[in-house]
Motif scaffolding. Structure first.
Motif, PDB file in Angstrom:
ATOM      1  N   GLU A  20       0.738  -1.127  -0.259  1.00  0.00           N
ATOM      2  CA  GLU A  20      -0.154  -0.045   0.481  1.00  0.00           C
ATOM      3  C   GLU A  20       0.892   1.492  -0.328  1.00  0.00           C
ATOM      4  O   GLU A  20       0.273   2.054  -0.850  1.00  0.00           O
ATOM      5  CB  GLU A  20      -0.784   0.335   1.563  1.00  0.00           C
ATOM      6  CG  GLU A  20      -1.548   1.405   1.313  1.00  0.00           C
ATOM      7  CD  GLU A  20      -3.188   1.078   2.484  1.00  0.00           C
ATOM      8  OE1 GLU A  20      -3.932   2.162   2.251  1.00  0.00           O
ATOM      9  OE2 GLU A  20      -2.672   0.181   2.987  1.00  0.00           O
ATOM     10  N   THR A  21       1.916   1.407   0.917  1.00  0.00           N
ATOM     11  CA  THR A  21       3.029   2.503   1.048  1.00  0.00           C
ATOM     12  C   THR A  21       3.053   2.882  -0.415  1.00  0.00           C
ATOM     13  O   THR A  21       4.026   3.942  -0.862  1.00  0.00           O
ATOM     14  CB  THR A  21       3.864   2.200   1.862  1.00  0.00           C
ATOM     15  OG1 THR A  21       3.405   1.687   3.720  1.00  0.00           O
ATOM     16  CG2 THR A  21       5.164   3.465   1.508  1.00  0.00           C
ATOM     17  N   ASN A  22       3.630   1.702  -1.499  1.00  0.00           N
ATOM     18  CA  ASN A  22       4.131   2.033  -2.630  1.00  0.00           C
ATOM     19  C   ASN A  22       2.736   2.417  -3.781  1.00  0.00           C
ATOM     20  O   ASN A  22       3.539   3.709  -4.495  1.00  0.00           O
ATOM     21  CB  ASN A  22       4.465   0.987  -3.355  1.00  0.00           C
ATOM     22  CG  ASN A  22       5.705   0.303  -2.774  1.00  0.00           C
ATOM     23  OD1 ASN A  22       6.715   1.622  -2.101  1.00  0.00           O
ATOM     24  ND2 ASN A  22       5.947  -1.264  -2.987  1.00  0.00           N
ATOM     25  N   LEU A  23       1.813   1.820  -3.389  1.00  0.00           N
ATOM     26  CA  LEU A  23       0.407   2.430  -4.105  1.00  0.00           C
ATOM     27  C   LEU A  23       0.356   3.664  -3.841  1.00  0.00           C
ATOM     28  O   LEU A  23       0.289   5.344  -4.878  1.00  0.00           O
ATOM     29  CB  LEU A  23       0.273   1.557  -4.448  1.00  0.00           C
ATOM     30  CG  LEU A  23      -0.864   0.686  -4.312  1.00  0.00           C
ATOM     31  CD1 LEU A  23      -1.679   0.163  -4.264  1.00  0.00           C
ATOM     32  CD2 LEU A  23      -0.626   0.788  -6.236  1.00  0.00           C
ATOM     33  N   LEU A  24       0.322   4.560  -2.584  1.00  0.00           N
ATOM     34  CA  LEU A  24       0.554   6.258  -2.213  1.00  0.00           C
ATOM     35  C   LEU A  24       1.240   6.650  -2.556  1.00  0.00           C
ATOM     36  O   LEU A  24       1.192   7.925  -3.191  1.00  0.00           O
ATOM     37  CB  LEU A  24       0.432   5.579  -0.013  1.00  0.00           C
ATOM     38  CG  LEU A  24      -0.843   5.119   0.162  1.00  0.00           C
ATOM     39  CD1 LEU A  24      -0.526   5.080   1.562  1.00  0.00           C
ATOM     40  CD2 LEU A  24      -1.894   5.914  -0.321  1.00  0.00           C
ATOM     41  N   ILE A  25       2.712   6.273  -3.089  1.00  0.00           N
ATOM     42  CA  ILE A  25       3.683   7.293  -3.589  1.00  0.00           C
ATOM     43  C   ILE A  25       3.521   7.574  -4.646  1.00  0.00           C
ATOM     44  O   ILE A  25       4.093   8.440  -5.159  1.00  0.00           O
ATOM     45  CB  ILE A  25       5.039   6.281  -2.680  1.00  0.00           C
ATOM     46  CG1 ILE A  25       5.586   6.623  -1.525  1.00  0.00           C
ATOM     47  CG2 ILE A  25       6.199   7.319  -3.324  1.00  0.00           C
ATOM     48  CD1 ILE A  25       6.757   5.716  -0.930  1.00  0.00           C
ATOM     49  N   LEU A  26       2.855   6.423  -5.429  1.00  0.00           N
ATOM     50  CA  LEU A  26       3.435   6.961  -6.925  1.00  0.00           C
ATOM     51  C   LEU A  26       2.120   7.514  -7.000  1.00  0.00           C
ATOM     52  O   LEU A  26       1.781   8.581  -8.093  1.00  0.00           O
ATOM     53  CB  LEU A  26       3.440   4.928  -7.689  1.00  0.00           C
ATOM     54  CG  LEU A  26       4.650   4.435  -7.170  1.00  0.00           C
ATOM     55  CD1 LEU A  26       4.944   2.932  -7.939  1.00  0.00           C
ATOM     56  CD2 LEU A  26       5.757   5.710  -8.212  1.00  0.00           C
ATOM     57  N   ASP A  61       4.620  -3.907 -10.682  1.00  0.00           N
ATOM     58  CA  ASP A  61       5.014  -4.607 -10.145  1.00  0.00           C
ATOM     59  C   ASP A  61       5.283  -5.806 -10.144  1.00  0.00           C
ATOM     60  O   ASP A  61       4.804  -6.669 -10.614  1.00  0.00           O
ATOM     61  CB  ASP A  61       4.920  -4.688  -8.505  1.00  0.00           C
ATOM     62  CG  ASP A  61       5.705  -5.161  -7.400  1.00  0.00           C
ATOM     63  OD1 ASP A  61       6.941  -4.917  -7.122  1.00  0.00           O
ATOM     64  OD2 ASP A  61       4.939  -5.469  -6.338  1.00  0.00           O
ATOM     65  N   VAL A  62       6.837  -6.265  -9.458  1.00  0.00           N
ATOM     66  CA  VAL A  62       6.803  -7.935 -10.132  1.00  0.00           C
ATOM     67  C   VAL A  62       6.709  -8.227  -9.321  1.00  0.00           C
ATOM     68  O   VAL A  62       5.980  -9.952 -10.262  1.00  0.00           O
ATOM     69  CB  VAL A  62       8.860  -7.867 -10.488  1.00  0.00           C
ATOM     70  CG1 VAL A  62       9.656  -9.407 -10.593  1.00  0.00           C
ATOM     71  CG2 VAL A  62       9.440  -6.703 -11.328  1.00  0.00           C
ATOM     72  N   PHE A  63       7.350  -8.509  -8.249  1.00  0.00           N
ATOM     73  CA  PHE A  63       6.367  -9.553  -6.994  1.00  0.00           C
ATOM     74  C   PHE A  63       5.869  -9.846  -6.060  1.00  0.00           C
ATOM     75  O   PHE A  63       4.933  -8.615  -5.295  1.00  0.00           O
ATOM     76  CB  PHE A  63       8.279  -9.630  -6.222  1.00  0.00           C
ATOM     77  CG  PHE A  63       9.375 -10.050  -6.732  1.00  0.00           C
ATOM     78  CD1 PHE A  63       9.686 -11.439  -7.527  1.00  0.00           C
ATOM     79  CD2 PHE A  63      10.464  -9.015  -6.927  1.00  0.00           C
ATOM     80  CE1 PHE A  63      10.774 -11.928  -7.958  1.00  0.00           C
ATOM     81  CE2 PHE A  63      11.453  -9.166  -7.400  1.00  0.00           C
ATOM     82  CZ  PHE A  63      11.796 -10.456  -7.984  1.00  0.00           C
TER      83      PHE A  63
END
Length: 359
Positions: A20-26, A61-63
């Motif tokens: 979720e953090t990566n989603l928010l940042i992007l 995302d890859v993984f």
């Protein structure tokens, strides 16, 4: 909006990451660039979003659990609807092997984690521009293809009209030839289409050949323009007998069409029309004219026209003296196989007898 595409629509960026953090940042980065972010925590959710509206770019995302980024990318690239959407992998794994695998599956780039705003901005902007340029190029190619196709059709129609005008001259000379020309043209096309499926003719007969013979065969008797009428025959000397004039009308027809071709060398129908006019009285065994030509030395177009021409001539006009029934005419054609006619062509001709036209 500054980053709106030339089409006037703001690009949509699909972000797929199970963190979720990566989603928010992007998401914040994409919004800051002026684009519309669409977020999905897994491949299933991403597929659902794509079905609602196609994005202009996918950050993947890859993984991920269940279906990883590699498999999802492969599915996108195997689908004609989504295969042209650029995919950028986002991953902490940035080894050469990982990148090579992604590129082989169709990805256009990699963005390493943790994300750096300048890198994300440059890569996203660059690939959006490339994607838009590619779409514009494909649209231009489609337009160009449409214009070229339209011009080609117009040129082809003009070429056909020349032959139709020449055929009309023959028809005016002898009104009885109108139906004959139509029947021969139709039967030549039907026969060529059927021969296309025979191993002996597959390599020689194309769709272009079929279209051409339907037009070109109409002019097989154009040499009759030089044959004297009954009134004219009475005025000529005994040496110039009607039979001799008729016998030479094939060569005379070819000469007429060759003169036309000299002035219109781009006409794609005339070379075959010349072949048919010259050789449509040739015989498989060499007994016809021009003398000496036989077998496969006779052009295929003429061998087809010979059968079609003789069949319609044999049937003649209904009630006409000397005319044969379709069944009798087919029998005569069959008996002439190997002597007057190409036996392979006759074999196919007899199989399509119910599809033929006759006088």
């Amino acid at each position: 909006m500054e980053n709106a595409s030339k089409s006037g629509k703001t690009p949509q960026i699909l972000i797929v990451d199970d963190v979720e953090t990566n989603l928010l940042i992007l998401e914040n980065m994409i919004e800051g660039m002026g684009y519309i972010p669409k977020c999905a925590a897994n491949a299933a959710k991403a597929a659902a979003l794509i079905s609602e509206s196609l994005p202009q770019l996918v950050l993947l995302d890859v993984f991920m659990p269940e279906m990883d980024g590699y498999e999802f990318c492969e599915r996108l690239k195997s689908n004609p609807v989504t295969r042209d959407i650029p995919v950028i992998f986002i991953s902490a794994a940035d080894s050469s092997e990982d990148k090579v695998k992604g590129f082989k599956l169709g990805a256009v780039d990699y963005i390493a984690k943790p994300f750096e705003l300048t890198e994300v901005t440059m890569r996203v902007n660059n690939h959006l521009k490339l994607h838009e340029m590619q779409q514009e190029l494909e649209m231009s190619n489609r337009r160009l293809h449409s214009v070229i196709s339209s011009q080609a059709r117009r040129i082809e129609d003009e070429q056909k009209n020349i032959l139709y005008a020449l055929a009309a001259l023959t028809e005016q000379r002898d009104s009885d030839t109108a139906d004959h020309m139509e029947n021969v043209a139709y039967n030549c096309r039907m026969l060529a289409q059927s021969l296309q499926f025979s191993p002996e003719f597959t390599e020689e007969i194309s769709e272009s050949f079929i279209d051409t013979i339907e037009v070109a065969s109409r002019l097989h008797d154009i040499g009759k323009l030089r044959v004297p009428t009954d009134d004219e025959i009475e005025e000529v000397s005994a040496e110039n007998q009607e039979g001799k004039q008729v016998r030479h009308h094939a060569e005379q027809g070819a000469e007429i069409l060759e003169r036309v071709y000299q002035n219109t060398p781009g006409n794609s129908f005339l070379p075959m029309a010349i072949e048919i006019a010259r050789y449509h009285h040739a015989c498989w065994d060499g007994s016809g004219y021009p003398g000496g030509i036989s077998g496969k030395d006779i052009p295929l177009s003429a061998r087809i026209a010979i059968v079609a021409d003789n069949y319609d001539t044999l049937t003649g006009e209904e009630g006409q003296e000397g005319a044969y029934s379709p069944q009798e005419s087919l029998r005569i054609i069959k008996e002439g196989s190997g002597a007057y006619f190409d036996p392979d062509i006759v074999s196919v001709f007899l199989k399509i007898k119910n599809q033929l036209r006759h006088s």
